[in-house]
Motif scaffolding. Structure first.
Motif, PDB file in Angstrom:
ATOM      1  N   SER A 156      34.833  49.790  21.338  1.00 48.91           N
ATOM      2  CA  SER A 156      33.577  50.073  22.051  1.00 48.91           C
ATOM      3  C   SER A 156      33.581  49.502  23.461  1.00 48.91           C
ATOM      4  O   SER A 156      32.768  49.901  24.302  1.00 48.91           O
ATOM      5  N   ILE A 157      34.493  48.574  23.746  1.00 55.02           N
ATOM      6  CA  ILE A 157      34.567  47.978  25.082  1.00 55.02           C
ATOM      7  C   ILE A 157      35.194  48.948  26.075  1.00 55.02           C
ATOM      8  O   ILE A 157      34.841  48.953  27.256  1.00 55.02           O
ATOM      9  N   VAL A 158      36.124  49.772  25.583  1.00 54.99           N
ATOM     10  CA  VAL A 158      36.850  50.700  26.462  1.00 54.99           C
ATOM     11  C   VAL A 158      35.870  51.684  27.087  1.00 54.99           C
ATOM     12  O   VAL A 158      35.081  52.333  26.394  1.00 54.99           O
ATOM     13  N   GLY A 159      35.919  51.782  28.399  1.00 52.61           N
ATOM     14  CA  GLY A 159      35.040  52.683  29.131  1.00 52.61           C
ATOM     15  C   GLY A 159      33.860  51.982  29.778  1.00 52.61           C
ATOM     16  O   GLY A 159      33.252  52.511  30.707  1.00 52.61           O
ATOM     17  N   ILE A 160      33.528  50.780  29.289  1.00 48.07           N
ATOM     18  CA  ILE A 160      32.427  50.008  29.891  1.00 48.07           C
ATOM     19  C   ILE A 160      32.921  48.594  30.226  1.00 48.07           C
ATOM     20  O   ILE A 160      32.194  47.615  30.067  1.00 48.07           O
ATOM     21  N   GLU A 161      34.167  48.505  30.695  1.00 47.58           N
ATOM     22  CA  GLU A 161      34.803  47.209  30.908  1.00 47.58           C
ATOM     23  C   GLU A 161      34.009  46.266  31.805  1.00 47.58           C
ATOM     24  O   GLU A 161      33.822  45.086  31.452  1.00 47.58           O
ATOM     25  N   PRO A 162      33.526  46.712  32.984  1.00 47.09           N
ATOM     26  CA  PRO A 162      32.790  45.764  33.840  1.00 47.09           C
ATOM     27  C   PRO A 162      31.553  45.186  33.166  1.00 47.09           C
ATOM     28  O   PRO A 162      31.292  43.986  33.237  1.00 47.09           O
ATOM     29  N   LEU A 163      30.774  46.059  32.511  1.00 44.26           N
ATOM     30  CA  LEU A 163      29.567  45.599  31.826  1.00 44.26           C
ATOM     31  C   LEU A 163      29.927  44.667  30.675  1.00 44.26           C
ATOM     32  O   LEU A 163      29.314  43.603  30.507  1.00 44.26           O
ATOM     33  N   ALA A 164      30.922  45.066  29.890  1.00 43.80           N
ATOM     34  CA  ALA A 164      31.329  44.246  28.750  1.00 43.80           C
ATOM     35  C   ALA A 164      31.845  42.890  29.214  1.00 43.80           C
ATOM     36  O   ALA A 164      31.519  41.850  28.633  1.00 43.80           O
ATOM     37  N   ILE A 168      30.251  39.305  28.236  1.00 45.29           N
ATOM     38  CA  ILE A 168      31.079  38.322  27.534  1.00 45.29           C
ATOM     39  C   ILE A 168      31.038  36.978  28.259  1.00 45.29           C
ATOM     40  O   ILE A 168      30.898  35.921  27.637  1.00 45.29           O
ATOM     41  N   MET A 169      31.165  37.018  29.587  1.00 46.08           N
ATOM     42  CA  MET A 169      31.108  35.776  30.369  1.00 46.08           C
ATOM     43  C   MET A 169      29.783  35.065  30.158  1.00 46.08           C
ATOM     44  O   MET A 169      29.744  33.847  29.933  1.00 46.08           O
ATOM     45  N   ILE A 170      28.683  35.815  30.246  1.00 45.17           N
ATOM     46  CA  ILE A 170      27.354  35.217  30.101  1.00 45.17           C
ATOM     47  C   ILE A 170      27.193  34.591  28.722  1.00 45.17           C
ATOM     48  O   ILE A 170      26.683  33.473  28.570  1.00 45.17           O
ATOM     49  N   ASN A 171      27.646  35.308  27.688  1.00 50.53           N
ATOM     50  CA  ASN A 171      27.527  34.787  26.318  1.00 50.53           C
ATOM     51  C   ASN A 171      28.349  33.518  26.141  1.00 50.53           C
ATOM     52  O   ASN A 171      27.857  32.518  25.591  1.00 50.53           O
ATOM     53  N   ASN A 172      29.598  33.537  26.604  1.00 52.73           N
ATOM     54  CA  ASN A 172      30.457  32.363  26.439  1.00 52.73           C
ATOM     55  C   ASN A 172      29.948  31.170  27.235  1.00 52.73           C
ATOM     56  O   ASN A 172      30.023  30.023  26.774  1.00 52.73           O
ATOM     57  N   LEU A 173      29.441  31.433  28.437  1.00 50.47           N
ATOM     58  CA  LEU A 173      28.886  30.343  29.241  1.00 50.47           C
ATOM     59  C   LEU A 173      27.653  29.753  28.577  1.00 50.47           C
ATOM     60  O   LEU A 173      27.462  28.526  28.584  1.00 50.47           O
ATOM     61  N   SER A 174      26.805  30.607  27.986  1.00 51.04           N
ATOM     62  CA  SER A 174      25.596  30.101  27.327  1.00 51.04           C
ATOM     63  C   SER A 174      25.960  29.251  26.110  1.00 51.04           C
ATOM     64  O   SER A 174      25.344  28.201  25.874  1.00 51.04           O
ATOM     65  N   VAL A 175      26.977  29.686  25.354  1.00 53.00           N
ATOM     66  CA  VAL A 175      27.419  28.893  24.202  1.00 53.00           C
ATOM     67  C   VAL A 175      27.974  27.555  24.658  1.00 53.00           C
ATOM     68  O   VAL A 175      27.654  26.497  24.089  1.00 53.00           O
ATOM     69  N   ILE A 272      35.430  24.170  32.663  1.00 51.87           N
ATOM     70  CA  ILE A 272      35.054  25.208  31.705  1.00 51.87           C
ATOM     71  C   ILE A 272      34.697  26.510  32.403  1.00 51.87           C
ATOM     72  O   ILE A 272      35.113  27.597  31.963  1.00 51.87           O
ATOM     73  N   VAL A 273      33.939  26.428  33.486  1.00 51.75           N
ATOM     74  CA  VAL A 273      33.410  27.631  34.132  1.00 51.75           C
ATOM     75  C   VAL A 273      34.522  28.583  34.580  1.00 51.75           C
ATOM     76  O   VAL A 273      34.512  29.768  34.204  1.00 51.75           O
ATOM     77  N   PRO A 274      35.519  28.141  35.374  1.00 51.61           N
ATOM     78  CA  PRO A 274      36.571  29.100  35.762  1.00 51.61           C
ATOM     79  C   PRO A 274      37.382  29.603  34.578  1.00 51.61           C
ATOM     80  O   PRO A 274      37.824  30.762  34.569  1.00 51.61           O
ATOM     81  N   MET A 275      37.579  28.762  33.567  1.00 53.59           N
ATOM     82  CA  MET A 275      38.319  29.215  32.381  1.00 53.59           C
ATOM     83  C   MET A 275      37.598  30.357  31.692  1.00 53.59           C
ATOM     84  O   MET A 275      38.222  31.356  31.296  1.00 53.59           O
ATOM     85  N   LEU A 276      36.280  30.252  31.559  1.00 54.60           N
ATOM     86  CA  LEU A 276      35.515  31.293  30.873  1.00 54.60           C
ATOM     87  C   LEU A 276      35.388  32.557  31.715  1.00 54.60           C
ATOM     88  O   LEU A 276      35.322  33.663  31.176  1.00 54.60           O
ATOM     89  N   ILE A 277      35.362  32.397  33.027  1.00 52.50           N
ATOM     90  CA  ILE A 277      35.336  33.579  33.892  1.00 52.50           C
ATOM     91  C   ILE A 277      36.637  34.360  33.740  1.00 52.50           C
ATOM     92  O   ILE A 277      36.636  35.589  33.569  1.00 52.50           O
ATOM     93  N   ILE A 278      37.763  33.659  33.785  1.00 54.22           N
ATOM     94  CA  ILE A 278      39.064  34.322  33.617  1.00 54.22           C
ATOM     95  C   ILE A 278      39.163  34.939  32.222  1.00 54.22           C
ATOM     96  O   ILE A 278      39.615  36.080  32.062  1.00 54.22           O
ATOM     97  N   ILE A 281      37.190  38.162  31.992  1.00 57.19           N
ATOM     98  CA  ILE A 281      37.881  39.287  32.637  1.00 57.19           C
ATOM     99  C   ILE A 281      38.983  39.825  31.736  1.00 57.19           C
ATOM    100  O   ILE A 281      39.133  41.042  31.563  1.00 57.19           O
ATOM    101  N   ILE A 282      39.744  38.915  31.143  1.00 51.28           N
ATOM    102  CA  ILE A 282      40.832  39.339  30.240  1.00 51.28           C
ATOM    103  C   ILE A 282      40.269  40.064  29.023  1.00 51.28           C
ATOM    104  O   ILE A 282      40.775  41.116  28.617  1.00 51.28           O
ATOM    105  N   GLU A 283      39.189  39.506  28.446  1.00 49.41           N
ATOM    106  CA  GLU A 283      38.611  40.119  27.239  1.00 49.41           C
ATOM    107  C   GLU A 283      37.981  41.468  27.530  1.00 49.41           C
ATOM    108  O   GLU A 283      37.936  42.340  26.659  1.00 49.41           O
ATOM    109  N   GLY A 284      37.496  41.653  28.746  1.00 47.80           N
ATOM    110  CA  GLY A 284      36.874  42.920  29.077  1.00 47.80           C
ATOM    111  C   GLY A 284      37.864  44.000  29.469  1.00 47.80           C
ATOM    112  O   GLY A 284      37.659  45.182  29.159  1.00 47.80           O
ATOM    113  N   PHE A 285      38.942  43.599  30.157  1.00 49.62           N
ATOM    114  CA  PHE A 285      39.830  44.605  30.735  1.00 49.62           C
ATOM    115  C   PHE A 285      41.215  44.682  30.074  1.00 49.62           C
ATOM    116  O   PHE A 285      41.816  45.749  30.046  1.00 49.62           O
TER     117      PHE A 285
END
Length: 321
Positions: A156-164, A168-175, A272-278, A281-285
């Motif tokens: 379901s991620i394929v095709g909506i990579e930027p949004l996904a 994902i970043m927002i969710n991981n940062l909030s956790v 933590i912040v740059p690790m989760l951003i990277i 990106i990997i998880e989305g694309f």
């Protein structure tokens, strides 16, 4: 105002500023001692005032241009030099400061990791003993997709990579921030998040294993998980640092303990912040990309994890040896 007398009285300051600027422009701000840096800043303010007075009194254009040149050069060296020093400090922190903090706080990070693994082990055990246990942890839609359709849900991620990726970043940062902030509950909420996330990954891992989908699932997890999971463990360690300051301040007053351990926790957050951003990106694309061979995903994940371990082991002392 007697212009000539004013120029004669102020000219030594202009010449001194010119001397300091030439040295800084040739060798950098580090060539000055602390007292000379303060003198440079003081002379800049003084010459700026002289420039304003020269314009008001309408002295010669040549003098005004010379003073303008001095103030512009001084401004550039003082403020751009300060920004360069700030960037150098940031670079120094990420090169050496963060690995040092990780090494100093390793027991707290290890404790967070152990709680996560305990949750994963408990989920694995109960899921094999009682298949209905999975429905308590894993969303029913995910369970039915894997059991009934024998498919994973990452397509379901394929095709909506930027949004996904952004979600994902927002969710991981909030956790992660929740795990850090959980320190103010004496670490109880931090511990809950570590165990719960362990339960979740353990339950999902068991679900895909029971349905012969473990290989593609872990191929998806490895690339981003190599950074995402350690970042969550770092966040847990930061939360437990705050919990220690609250419960066991030791030789410190509780306020001083919060300052000391809180400083270490903040430094972990900066990592933590740059690790989760990277990782986002990997998880989305990259991770869900069906065109990337599964063995390559495993290799990328293991490579990133080995790089992270090597980075965390960095030490200036070892380098000097």
């Amino acid at each position: 105002m007697n212009i000539q007398r004013w120029i004669a009285r102020r000219e030594p300051n202009w010449q001194r500023l010119e001397t300091l600027l030439r040295r800084v422009e040739k060798k950098g701000l580090k060539s000055l001692q602390a007292a000379e840096i303060r003198e440079l800043a003081s002379l800049y303010r003084s010459v700026s005032a002289d420039l304003a007075r020269a314009r008001t009194q309408q002295v010669s254009n040549t003098l005004i241009q010379n003073l303008q040149s001095l103030t512009t050069r001084a401004y550039t060296q003082i403020y751009q030099g300060s920004r360069r020093q700030e960037w150098q400090a940031v670079l120094e922190f990420y090169c050496w400061g963060l690995p040092s903090t990780i090494q100093q706080t390793l027991p707290y990070i290890a404790f967070a990791t152990a709680l996560f693994l305990l949750g994963a082990l408990v989920a694995w055990w109960y899921a094999w003993q009682d298949p209905s246990f999975l429905s308590l942890i894993v969303p029913e839609s995910m369970v039915s997709k894997v059991r009934d359709e024998h498919e994973l849900w990452m397509g379901s991620i394929v095709g909506i990579e930027p949004l996904a990726s952004s979600n994902i970043m927002i969710n991981n940062l909030s956790v992660s921030f929740g795990a850090v902030a959980g320190g103010i509950t004496a670490g109880a909420y931090t511990a809950f998040l570590m165990v719960f996330n362990g339960l979740l990954i353990g339950a999902v891992g068991t679900l895909v294993g029971q349905n012969n989908l473990a290989y593609p699932f872990w191929a998806f997890v490895f690339p981003h998980g190599a950074l995402e999971l350690p970042a969550i463990f770092f966040a847990g360690g930061a939360g437990f640092l705050l919990g220690k300051a609250l419960l066991f301040p030791g030789q410190y007053r509780r306020a001083d303990a919060f300052k000391f351990y809180g400083s270490q926790a903040v430094q972990l957050v900066f990592g933590i912040v740059p690790m989760l951003i990277i990782a986002g990106i990997i998880e989305g694309f990259f991770s869900p990309n069906p065109r990337v061979p599964l063995p390559l995903k495993y290799l990328v994940g293991m490579g990133l994890f080995m790089l992270l371990v090597g980075y965390c082991r960095r030490s200036k002392d070892r380098l000097s040896l």
